[in-house]
Scaffold this active site. Structure first.
Site, short mmCIF file in Angstrom:
data_model
loop_
_atom_site.label_atom_id
_atom_site.label_comp_id
_atom_site.label_asym_id
_atom_site.label_seq_id
_atom_site.Cartn_x
_atom_site.Cartn_y
_atom_site.Cartn_z
N ASP A 13 0.87 -1.18 0.00
CA ASP A 13 0.00 0.00 0.00
C ASP A 13 0.90 1.23 0.00
O ASP A 13 1.54 1.54 1.01
CB ASP A 13 -0.89 0.03 1.25
CG ASP A 13 -1.96 -1.06 1.26
OD1 ASP A 13 -1.72 -2.13 0.66
OD2 ASP A 13 -3.01 -0.86 1.90
N LYS A 34 -6.85 3.59 -3.13
CA LYS A 34 -7.23 3.56 -1.71
C LYS A 34 -7.46 4.99 -1.24
O LYS A 34 -6.71 5.89 -1.60
CB LYS A 34 -6.11 2.88 -0.92
CG LYS A 34 -6.30 2.82 0.59
CD LYS A 34 -5.14 2.05 1.21
CE LYS A 34 -5.11 2.19 2.73
NZ LYS A 34 -3.98 1.45 3.33
N LYS A 37 -10.11 0.42 -2.16
CA LYS A 37 -10.02 0.16 -0.73
C LYS A 37 -10.42 1.41 0.02
O LYS A 37 -9.86 2.48 -0.19
CB LYS A 37 -8.59 -0.27 -0.35
CG LYS A 37 -8.40 -0.52 1.16
CD LYS A 37 -7.01 -1.05 1.45
CE LYS A 37 -6.75 -1.15 2.95
NZ LYS A 37 -5.40 -1.69 3.26
#
Length: 212
Positions: A89, A151, A180
């Site tokens: 991430d 995300k 996400k």
């Protein structure tokens, strides 16, 4: 799919102890969460803790500001993978995006994805600092760079995920990238609403509360 299948059970606190990470992993195994998400220094500890369970291991890089050099982010990503991370991430360079340096943002995502290969790459755009136009641009750049996810947030900015942001992001990435939602997802009703809006993963430190 069960709600647990969407959850990245997360502890990214600077104060997280080894026992905190062990507890995170034990909870993830117990509740069958999709993944745990930790800082790079805790990857080896988490990998050992999840052992042979099906729980995946996500690690953050360039976290939480995104302002490190691209070379540093690549090194960090490869180090995390070497220690057992299944997913990365990354935080984009928010300052570059806000400066209109779109080619630089795209290239950074692209070279990180190329470096990590088949490893899943989630691109954190930190929506709380962006205009709607910048959010759309960030999603387009992540899509062009062949990331796997966009995300919403680090959880360390001025705000976390919102329904409106997820709708906006979905409008740009469609089914090409997954989404996400992260930051402030603390109850089951909120989590289910995000899933209805098209989210594939939820980053939260409140995993056990979400599935009660």
């Amino acid at each position: 799919m069960e709600l647990a299948d969407f959850i990245d059970h997360t502890n990214l606190k600077p104060t997280a102890t080894v026992s905190d990470i062990q507890k995170l992993c034990d909870e993830a195994i117990k509740h069958h969460f999709y993944a745990v998400c930790v800082n790079g220094c805790n990857v080896a500890v988490a990998k050992k803790a999840i052992k042979e369970s099906p729980v995946k291991l996500a690690a953050v890089i360039g976290f939480p500001l995104g302002a490190m050099s691209t070379k540093a982010k690549i090194f960090e990503a490869m180090d995390c993978i070497d220690h057992g991370a299944d997913e990365i991430d990354m935080v984009i360079n928010i300052g570059w995006l806000k400066s209109g340096m779109f080619d630089a943002v795209r290239e950074e995502i692209k070279v990180i994805k190329e470096a990590i290969g088949e490893t899943v790459l989630k691109v954190i755009i930190e929506t709380c600092y962006l205009t709607d136009a910048e959010k759309e641009e960030a999603c387009s750049l992540a899509k062009d760079a062949r990331a796997d996810f966009v995300k919403t947030s680090t959880g360390f900015g001025t705000g976390g995920a919102t329904y409106d942001d997820v709708v906006l992001m979905k409008g740009i990435v469609g089914d090409e990238l997954k989404i996400k939602a992260s930051g402030g997802v603390k109850d089951q009703a909120t989590a289910k609403k995000y899933i209805e809006l098209g989210v594939s993963r939820i980053g939260t430190s409140s995993g056990p509360d979400l599935i009660k």
